[in-house]
Design an enzyme around this catalytic site. Structure first.
Site, mmCIF file in Angstrom:
data_model
loop_
_atom_site.group_PDB
_atom_site.id
_atom_site.type_symbol
_atom_site.label_atom_id
_atom_site.label_comp_id
_atom_site.label_asym_id
_atom_site.label_seq_id
_atom_site.Cartn_x
_atom_site.Cartn_y
_atom_site.Cartn_z
ATOM 1 N N LYS A 61 58.813 -30.364 51.415
ATOM 2 C CA LYS A 61 59.675 -29.587 50.518
ATOM 3 C C LYS A 61 59.709 -28.120 50.935
ATOM 4 O O LYS A 61 60.743 -27.459 50.797
ATOM 5 C CB LYS A 61 59.235 -29.766 49.064
ATOM 6 C CG LYS A 61 59.576 -31.164 48.577
ATOM 7 C CD LYS A 61 59.618 -31.290 47.075
ATOM 8 C CE LYS A 61 60.219 -32.633 46.692
ATOM 9 N NZ LYS A 61 59.916 -33.027 45.320
ATOM 10 N N LYS A 121 63.917 -42.115 54.452
ATOM 11 C CA LYS A 121 64.037 -42.840 53.176
ATOM 12 C C LYS A 121 65.312 -42.404 52.455
ATOM 13 O O LYS A 121 65.779 -41.267 52.643
ATOM 14 C CB LYS A 121 62.808 -42.606 52.294
ATOM 15 C CG LYS A 121 62.723 -41.221 51.715
ATOM 16 C CD LYS A 121 61.730 -41.115 50.551
ATOM 17 C CE LYS A 121 61.862 -39.701 49.989
ATOM 18 N NZ LYS A 121 61.033 -39.334 48.920
ATOM 19 N N LYS A 165 68.413 -38.295 47.478
ATOM 20 C CA LYS A 165 69.586 -37.500 47.120
ATOM 21 C C LYS A 165 69.641 -36.205 47.919
ATOM 22 O O LYS A 165 70.707 -35.708 48.228
ATOM 23 C CB LYS A 165 69.549 -37.137 45.635
ATOM 24 C CG LYS A 165 69.925 -38.261 44.717
ATOM 25 C CD LYS A 165 69.931 -37.785 43.294
ATOM 26 C CE LYS A 165 68.587 -37.247 42.869
ATOM 27 N NZ LYS A 165 67.745 -38.123 42.123
HETATM 28 P P1 TYM Z 1 60.967 -39.389 42.079
HETATM 29 O O1 TYM Z 1 61.595 -38.845 40.845
HETATM 30 O O2 TYM Z 1 61.290 -38.734 43.381
HETATM 31 O O3 TYM Z 1 61.309 -40.923 42.250
HETATM 32 C C1 TYM Z 1 61.183 -41.870 41.204
HETATM 33 C C2 TYM Z 1 60.676 -43.195 41.744
HETATM 34 O O4 TYM Z 1 61.579 -43.705 42.748
HETATM 35 C C3 TYM Z 1 60.846 -44.047 43.924
HETATM 36 N N1 TYM Z 1 61.713 -43.838 45.102
HETATM 37 C C4 TYM Z 1 61.921 -44.751 46.065
HETATM 38 N N2 TYM Z 1 61.447 -46.001 46.219
HETATM 39 C C5 TYM Z 1 61.875 -46.687 47.320
HETATM 40 N N3 TYM Z 1 62.721 -46.184 48.241
HETATM 41 C C6 TYM Z 1 63.215 -44.930 48.124
HETATM 42 N N4 TYM Z 1 64.066 -44.454 49.032
HETATM 43 C C7 TYM Z 1 62.816 -44.145 47.002
HETATM 44 N N5 TYM Z 1 63.103 -42.892 46.587
HETATM 45 C C8 TYM Z 1 62.414 -42.723 45.415
HETATM 46 C C9 TYM Z 1 59.662 -43.075 43.915
HETATM 47 O O5 TYM Z 1 58.613 -43.545 44.722
HETATM 48 C C10 TYM Z 1 59.316 -43.039 42.452
HETATM 49 O O6 TYM Z 1 58.507 -44.141 42.114
HETATM 50 N N6 TYM Z 1 56.392 -37.400 41.755
HETATM 51 C C11 TYM Z 1 57.240 -38.468 41.290
HETATM 52 C C12 TYM Z 1 57.432 -38.486 39.785
HETATM 53 C C13 TYM Z 1 56.175 -38.521 38.994
HETATM 54 C C14 TYM Z 1 55.336 -39.654 38.805
HETATM 55 C C15 TYM Z 1 54.306 -39.206 37.940
HETATM 56 C C16 TYM Z 1 55.356 -40.954 39.292
HETATM 57 C C17 TYM Z 1 55.655 -37.496 38.292
HETATM 58 N N7 TYM Z 1 54.522 -37.909 37.649
HETATM 59 C C18 TYM Z 1 53.275 -40.075 37.566
HETATM 60 C C19 TYM Z 1 54.326 -41.814 38.885
HETATM 61 C C20 TYM Z 1 53.300 -41.364 38.040
HETATM 62 C C21 TYM Z 1 58.610 -38.297 41.914
HETATM 63 O O7 TYM Z 1 59.007 -37.213 42.279
HETATM 64 O O8 TYM Z 1 59.383 -39.436 41.895
#
Ligand code: TYM
Length: 335
Positions: A114, A199, A202
């Protein structure tokens, strides 16, 4: 239901849900509601770690709540809350930031990625919140003493850090938290349509992802232009783009079509139009159903907020049980 074990997961309200989010995590959230005590959270505080507009964040939180309800998160079977409406998340974050080492945070690859992204596009303001982000994530999970965390592959390193925080906390203050485990789907890493070496995300731009509520035209055109291979080169090894299309087909439940096309591939057929058509059909079927449900829920946003207010209050009750215990263990006065 296995009430012995609990599940927690979160998603950032940063705009449209894409099929990577859905097939990598949310589909599992929905399934797990029947088996465990589940808490799911729209993590608005996490979304503040990157540059954003206040009005957009507010709109995105509401949209994400509606998206998740449309996907099948069911208030009768799971808690769906907003992170900032449960202020205990931030209190536990401070306590955890005192048992998390600075060195561990410097090794988080998502932070480095990031920072690179910000330095490319936004000038060089890097917030301290972006650096301590994984501590907030650990607090999210452990506030509910969750055993399992359904997430995609990109979150594995953050989960490992959560486990490290648990080990340090338990060592210093006595065994209390479970070490949370990742629960993966069959597609823990859905790849970008336009660049299958990365991956789906967005932040790469609209060509790279398929929105979960995108209309048929958009879905078909993105699948049609998905990068595969040239039909030449190393025919022994499947290219990442082709593998991605096959895995999307399986993840959307089209197992027979998947197997038939895989057999053709193994027999040497390298024309991908039928594979792309099958993937597009499967995704159109999925997104069409979800779009219809979303429209019904979106018609009454006040009802959504009422529900989420009630569920966030239930989340606070659970969170306070943990915090009382934690305050006592770490030597803080009880309130
Ligand atoms: P975030 O908001 O980026 O994504 C949400 C969920 O989607 C999954 N994901 C994917 N899985 C497969 N292929 C992809 N291309 C792909 N892009 C996104 C992510 O792995 C996620 O499960 N830090 C986390 C949010 C968070 C969280 C937490 C998750 C905050 N606190 C506590 C679990 C537990 C995040 O930014 O996910």
């Amino acid at each position: 239901m296995n009430r012995q074990h609990s599940v927690f997961s979160g998603i950032q309200p940063t705009g449209e849900l894409h099929i990577g989010n859905y097939l990598g995590a949310i589909a599992n959230w929905v399934k797990l509601q029947d088996e465990y005590e589940c808490t799911y959270c729209v993590v608005d505080l996490h979304a503040m770690t990157m540059p954003y507009e206040a009005a957009t964040l507010r709109r995105n939180i509401e949209n994400m709540l509606i998206d998740l309800l449309a996907c099948g998160i069911d208030p009768a079977r799971a808690i769906l809350c907003v992170q900032s409406m449960v202020p205990e998340h931030t209190e536990l974050t401070w306590i955890f930031s005192c048992v998390c080492s600075y060195g561990d945070l410097t090794r988080q690859t998502q932070f480095k990625d990031k920072v690179d992204q910000l330095e490319d596009t936004q000038g060089a303001f890097i917030s301290a919140g972006l650096f301590t982000y994984p501590v907030l994530q650990a607090a999210d999970i452990l506030l509910y003493r969750a055993d399992y965390v359904p997430v995609g592959k990109d979150q594995e390193q953050h989960l490992e850090l959560s486990r490290e925080i648990v080990r340090r906390f338990n060592f210093q203050f006595g065994e209390y938290f479970p070490e949370p485990q990742v629960l993966s789907t069959e597609t823990p890493k859905v790849l970008s349509m336009a660049d299958p070496t990365r991956k789906m995300s967005k932040s790469l731009g609209p060509k790279h992802y398929i929105g979960l509520f995108e209309d048929e035209k958009g879905v078909r055109s993105k699948v049609k232009s998905a990068v595969t291979d040239t039909g030449a080169g190393d025919l022994e090894k499947m290219s990442p783009g082709v593998e991605n299309l096959f895995s999307l087909l399986r993840a959307t439940g089209k197992v027979d079509t998947h197997n038939a096309l895989m057999q053709e591939y193994k027999a040497g057929n390298r024309r991908y139009a039928p594979l792309k058509d099958a993937v597009a059909d499967a995704l159109v079927e999925l997104t069409g159903g979800l779009r219809a449900r979303r429209a019904e829920i979106a018609a009454d946003p006040a009802a959504v907020w009422k529900l989420v207010g009630e569920m966030s209050a239930r989340a606070r009750e659970k969170a306070n049980v943990t915090l009382r215990e934690v305050r006592q263990r770490v030597g803080l006065p009880l309130r």
